[in-house]
Design a protein around this motif. Structure first.
Motif, short mmCIF file in Angstrom:
data_model
loop_
_atom_site.label_atom_id
_atom_site.label_comp_id
_atom_site.label_asym_id
_atom_site.label_seq_id
_atom_site.Cartn_x
_atom_site.Cartn_y
_atom_site.Cartn_z
N HIS A 242 15.84 19.11 80.96
CA HIS A 242 17.19 18.83 81.79
C HIS A 242 16.70 18.04 83.07
O HIS A 242 17.17 17.35 83.69
CB HIS A 242 17.71 20.12 82.27
CG HIS A 242 18.33 20.81 81.28
ND1 HIS A 242 19.34 20.20 80.17
CD2 HIS A 242 18.27 22.04 80.56
CE1 HIS A 242 19.89 20.96 79.34
NE2 HIS A 242 19.15 22.17 79.36
N PRO B 170 22.13 21.14 83.69
CA PRO B 170 23.11 22.54 84.10
C PRO B 170 22.45 23.05 85.37
O PRO B 170 22.27 24.08 85.40
CB PRO B 170 22.88 23.55 82.81
CG PRO B 170 21.46 23.13 82.50
CD PRO B 170 21.29 21.79 82.68
N MET C 30 13.65 31.83 79.50
CA MET C 30 14.84 32.51 79.95
C MET C 30 16.09 32.57 78.57
O MET C 30 15.67 31.54 77.66
CB MET C 30 15.67 31.99 80.96
CG MET C 30 14.98 31.89 82.23
SD MET C 30 15.44 30.84 83.72
CE MET C 30 14.78 29.25 82.88
N GLU C 31 16.89 33.25 78.59
CA GLU C 31 17.91 33.17 77.43
C GLU C 31 18.57 31.80 77.25
O GLU C 31 18.35 31.31 76.11
CB GLU C 31 19.09 34.35 77.71
CG GLU C 31 19.93 34.30 76.46
CD GLU C 31 20.92 35.15 76.51
OE1 GLU C 31 21.90 34.91 76.07
OE2 GLU C 31 20.92 36.40 77.46
N ASP C 32 18.79 30.96 78.18
CA ASP C 32 19.35 29.54 78.23
C ASP C 32 18.40 28.57 78.72
O ASP C 32 19.05 27.43 78.98
CB ASP C 32 20.83 29.82 78.73
CG ASP C 32 21.67 30.57 78.25
OD1 ASP C 32 21.61 30.66 76.92
OD2 ASP C 32 22.52 31.24 78.97
N GLY C 33 17.15 28.82 78.76
CA GLY C 33 16.46 27.73 79.38
C GLY C 33 14.96 28.18 79.58
O GLY C 33 14.53 29.17 79.34
N HIS D 284 12.60 21.72 84.06
CA HIS D 284 13.43 22.69 83.78
C HIS D 284 13.93 22.16 82.31
O HIS D 284 14.34 21.06 82.05
CB HIS D 284 15.01 22.94 84.83
CG HIS D 284 15.94 23.74 84.18
ND1 HIS D 284 17.39 23.34 84.34
CD2 HIS D 284 15.96 24.64 83.41
CE1 HIS D 284 17.88 23.92 83.65
NE2 HIS D 284 17.38 24.96 83.13
N THR E 159 15.41 23.07 77.99
CA THR E 159 16.42 23.74 77.23
C THR E 159 15.64 24.99 76.70
O THR E 159 14.35 25.05 76.39
CB THR E 159 16.81 23.28 75.92
OG1 THR E 159 16.08 22.57 75.13
CG2 THR E 159 17.88 21.91 76.49
N ALA E 160 16.33 26.03 76.31
CA ALA E 160 15.63 27.16 75.52
C ALA E 160 14.77 27.17 74.31
O ALA E 160 13.99 27.50 73.94
CB ALA E 160 16.43 28.37 75.29
N ASP E 161 15.48 26.04 73.54
CA ASP E 161 14.83 25.66 72.16
C ASP E 161 13.84 24.13 72.13
O ASP E 161 13.67 24.03 71.28
CB ASP E 161 15.96 25.43 71.15
CG ASP E 161 16.79 24.37 71.50
OD1 ASP E 161 16.79 23.82 72.96
OD2 ASP E 161 17.58 23.96 70.57
N CYS E 162 13.47 24.05 73.45
CA CYS E 162 12.60 22.98 73.69
C CYS E 162 11.31 23.32 73.07
O CYS E 162 10.93 24.40 72.71
CB CYS E 162 12.55 22.43 74.87
SG CYS E 162 11.49 23.66 76.02
#
Length: 158
Positions: free
Chosen positions: A23, A44, A98-101, A117, A119-122
């Motif tokens: 991101h 985000p 983190m949950e979302d990143g 920073h 994504t969580a699924d990176c």
């Protein structure tokens, strides 16, 4: 701007555009000041900012980028302190899931930092690899004079 400064800006922008899941990326000086940043259009970075008496959420991209620099600097300081307490040697990389990143922080040179920073699924192995490439390419040219130039250029752009 100098050739080196333009090259570092290009490398950072390329990092964001080419590495899946990224991101935002920030280069932070040893004293916690943002030197360089790049982000995707859909990054985000949103904060709750009072809007003329109303407390609703508002997009605050500039403040969000500065916040990323502050978080990167603070996290690096915290992990360096923990490593000293635990006799763990220098911190090579810090990863926060983190949950979302994800947030990944690594040292560049002379205390300068690279924060990512994502994504969580990176795929953090891919991001870590590209972080190492970036550090290898810019670590030797990130001199005090170049850091000053980048800081001034960022200040005049904002």
């Amino acid at each position: 701007m100098s050739h080196e400064a333009r090259n570092i800006q290009w490398l950072l922008q390329n990092f964001v555009e080419e590495v899946p899941g990224v991101h935002s990326v920030a280069v932070v000086s040893s004293d916690g000041l943002l030197l360089l940043t790049s982000h995707t259009e859909d990054a985000p970075i949103t904060r709750t900012v009072p809007e003329q008496g109303r407390g609703g959420p508002a997009r605050a991209a500039d403040n969000g980028r500065m916040d990323l620099a502050a978080v990167v600097s603070g996290l690096a300081s915290l992990t360096a302190g923990a490593a000293r307490l635990m006799d763990g040697g220098p911190v090579r990389q810090t990863t926060v899931a983190m949950e979302d990143g994800m947030l990944l922080v690594t040292s560049i040179s002379d205390g300068s930092l690279l924060g990512v920073h994502a994504t969580a699924d990176c795929d953090i192995t891919v991001i870590g690899y590209h972080m190492a490439l970036f550090v290898g390419r810019v670590g030797h040219v990130l001199t005090p004079a170049l850091r000053t130039e980048l800081r001034q250029a960022l200040g005049s752009a904002g």
